[in-house]
Design an enzyme around this catalytic site. Sequence first.
Site, PDB file in Angstrom:
ATOM      1  N   GLY A 109       0.774  -1.230   0.000  1.00 58.27           N
ATOM      2  CA  GLY A 109       0.000   0.000   0.000  1.00 58.27           C
ATOM      3  C   GLY A 109       0.806   1.281   0.000  1.00 58.27           C
ATOM      4  O   GLY A 109       0.306   2.331   0.429  1.00 58.27           O
ATOM      5  N   ILE A 110       2.040   1.244  -0.480  1.00 56.31           N
ATOM      6  CA  ILE A 110       2.860   2.461  -0.464  1.00 56.31           C
ATOM      7  C   ILE A 110       2.830   3.200  -1.795  1.00 56.31           C
ATOM      8  O   ILE A 110       3.401   4.288  -1.905  1.00 56.31           O
ATOM      9  CB  ILE A 110       4.328   2.138  -0.103  1.00 56.31           C
ATOM     10  N   GLY A 111       2.209   2.611  -2.814  1.00 56.05           N
ATOM     11  CA  GLY A 111       2.125   3.285  -4.097  1.00 56.05           C
ATOM     12  C   GLY A 111       3.033   2.708  -5.161  1.00 56.05           C
ATOM     13  O   GLY A 111       3.271   3.340  -6.193  1.00 56.05           O
ATOM     14  N   THR A 158       2.470   0.277  -7.220  1.00 55.39           N
ATOM     15  CA  THR A 158       1.776   0.015  -8.488  1.00 55.39           C
ATOM     16  C   THR A 158       1.703   1.285  -9.324  1.00 55.39           C
ATOM     17  O   THR A 158       1.897   1.246 -10.550  1.00 55.39           O
ATOM     18  CB  THR A 158       0.369  -0.532  -8.233  1.00 55.39           C
ATOM     19  N   LYS A 216       2.740  -8.544 -13.497  1.00 53.41           N
ATOM     20  CA  LYS A 216       2.531  -8.819 -12.075  1.00 53.41           C
ATOM     21  C   LYS A 216       2.439 -10.334 -11.947  1.00 53.41           C
ATOM     22  O   LYS A 216       1.427 -10.933 -12.310  1.00 53.41           O
ATOM     23  CB  LYS A 216       1.226  -8.160 -11.618  1.00 53.41           C
ATOM     24  N   GLY A 267       6.425  -6.856  -7.730  1.00 53.97           N
ATOM     25  CA  GLY A 267       6.255  -7.868  -6.707  1.00 53.97           C
ATOM     26  C   GLY A 267       4.966  -7.651  -5.924  1.00 53.97           C
ATOM     27  O   GLY A 267       4.202  -6.718  -6.183  1.00 53.97           O
ATOM     28  N   GLY A 314       3.450  -6.820  -2.269  1.00 52.26           N
ATOM     29  CA  GLY A 314       3.790  -6.345  -0.937  1.00 52.26           C
ATOM     30  C   GLY A 314       5.275  -6.055  -0.809  1.00 52.26           C
ATOM     31  O   GLY A 314       5.890  -5.454  -1.685  1.00 52.26           O
ATOM     32  N   HIS A 363       2.394  12.647  -4.030  1.00 45.43           N
ATOM     33  CA  HIS A 363       1.004  12.216  -4.092  1.00 45.43           C
ATOM     34  C   HIS A 363       0.295  13.039  -5.168  1.00 45.43           C
ATOM     35  O   HIS A 363       0.451  14.273  -5.226  1.00 45.43           O
ATOM     36  CB  HIS A 363       0.323  12.401  -2.737  1.00 45.43           C
TER      37      HIS A 363
END
Length: 365
Positions: free
Chosen positions: A164-166, A168, A184, A252, A254, A336
């Site tokens: 969830g850190i961005g 992607t 992926k 990857g 996570g 962001h």
Amino acid sequence: MRAPDGPRRRRHYYNHNIDTSERYYGEVIGTRCFADRLDTLTHVREAGIKVCCGGIVGMGEAALDRIDMLVTLASLPEPPESVPINMLIPIPGTPLADADPIDPIEFIRTIALARIMMPRSYAHLADAQRRSCRHLGHDRRARRRAWEARPMSLRIVVTGTDTGIGKTVFATGLTAMLDGCYWKPVQAGLDEKTDSETVARLSGLPSHRILPEAWRLRTPASPHLAAALDGVAIEPDTLVPPASARPLVIEGAGGLLVPLTRSTLFIDVFVRWRLPVVLCARTALGTINHTLLSIEALRRRSVPILGIALIGDEHEENRRIIAEMGGVPVLGRLPHLDPLSAHTLAKGFGESFRPESFVSEERPA
């Protein structure tokens, strides 16, 4: 020549070029013989050190000599991990000061051929020679060929310090910037938009550039658990980066130590692939610890690190201490984006990162 007890595990790579073909070697070097170079490479391998070995072109050699040099490297028991191709920079007063310059297109062909012959190696323009690209002058054709030559072996793994850190979004921007393909390997969670669908929406790339996942799991959980709930067994050894005529960005799941199975972590697959990794990290509180731990995990397993991609608001001290203590370059920072769209991502990514940053090998520790 280094004796067998010479090189030790002091560096990630040992640089030792063979320079040219065996036939032409004696024409440019008289202090040692070609066999000495090969003997030293053997000793370096026996010491467990990675090899950085290429050659120099434009020393008056024939095209066949350049081919023979690459055949020698490709025929080693284990080809070099890094194959730098140098262009001679004539220095006044030296024996090769008046050497005829190599045709720019022939120079690019040499790098391209090296990548074809050694697909698992990182064949590239030597870092110190990037300035010598000025020898290509304003030859737009040569410069375009130089950029087009890179997809033949350019494969990059994008991973993160956490989920969830961005990463992607970062992988999307990188794939678009390199005009490449995205893969992926394992997708866990199918109810909402998958990562591949997000990349397709934000990159604007045609659908055939988004390669199908090897494993699609319904539950948004760790792959080992999601697979168990789906009643399937992930086989890590079957995960092999697909062939691609374009740069391939692999994302990857996570973080590095996410379990694929009860006995295999994602980082174990990265070890087998031996591909350069971009580590995505937050800029906010806690990132120093998570990022340095991730760097240490990669280094302990000899996984090459291209650099760190920070994601979030500017935090100069976190950036500085990560680069300083981690010994890894910070490639840039993706802010962001609000709203997040294909347009804002392309603009933000282009302002934050440079394409050439992603075709440089890991800096030795």
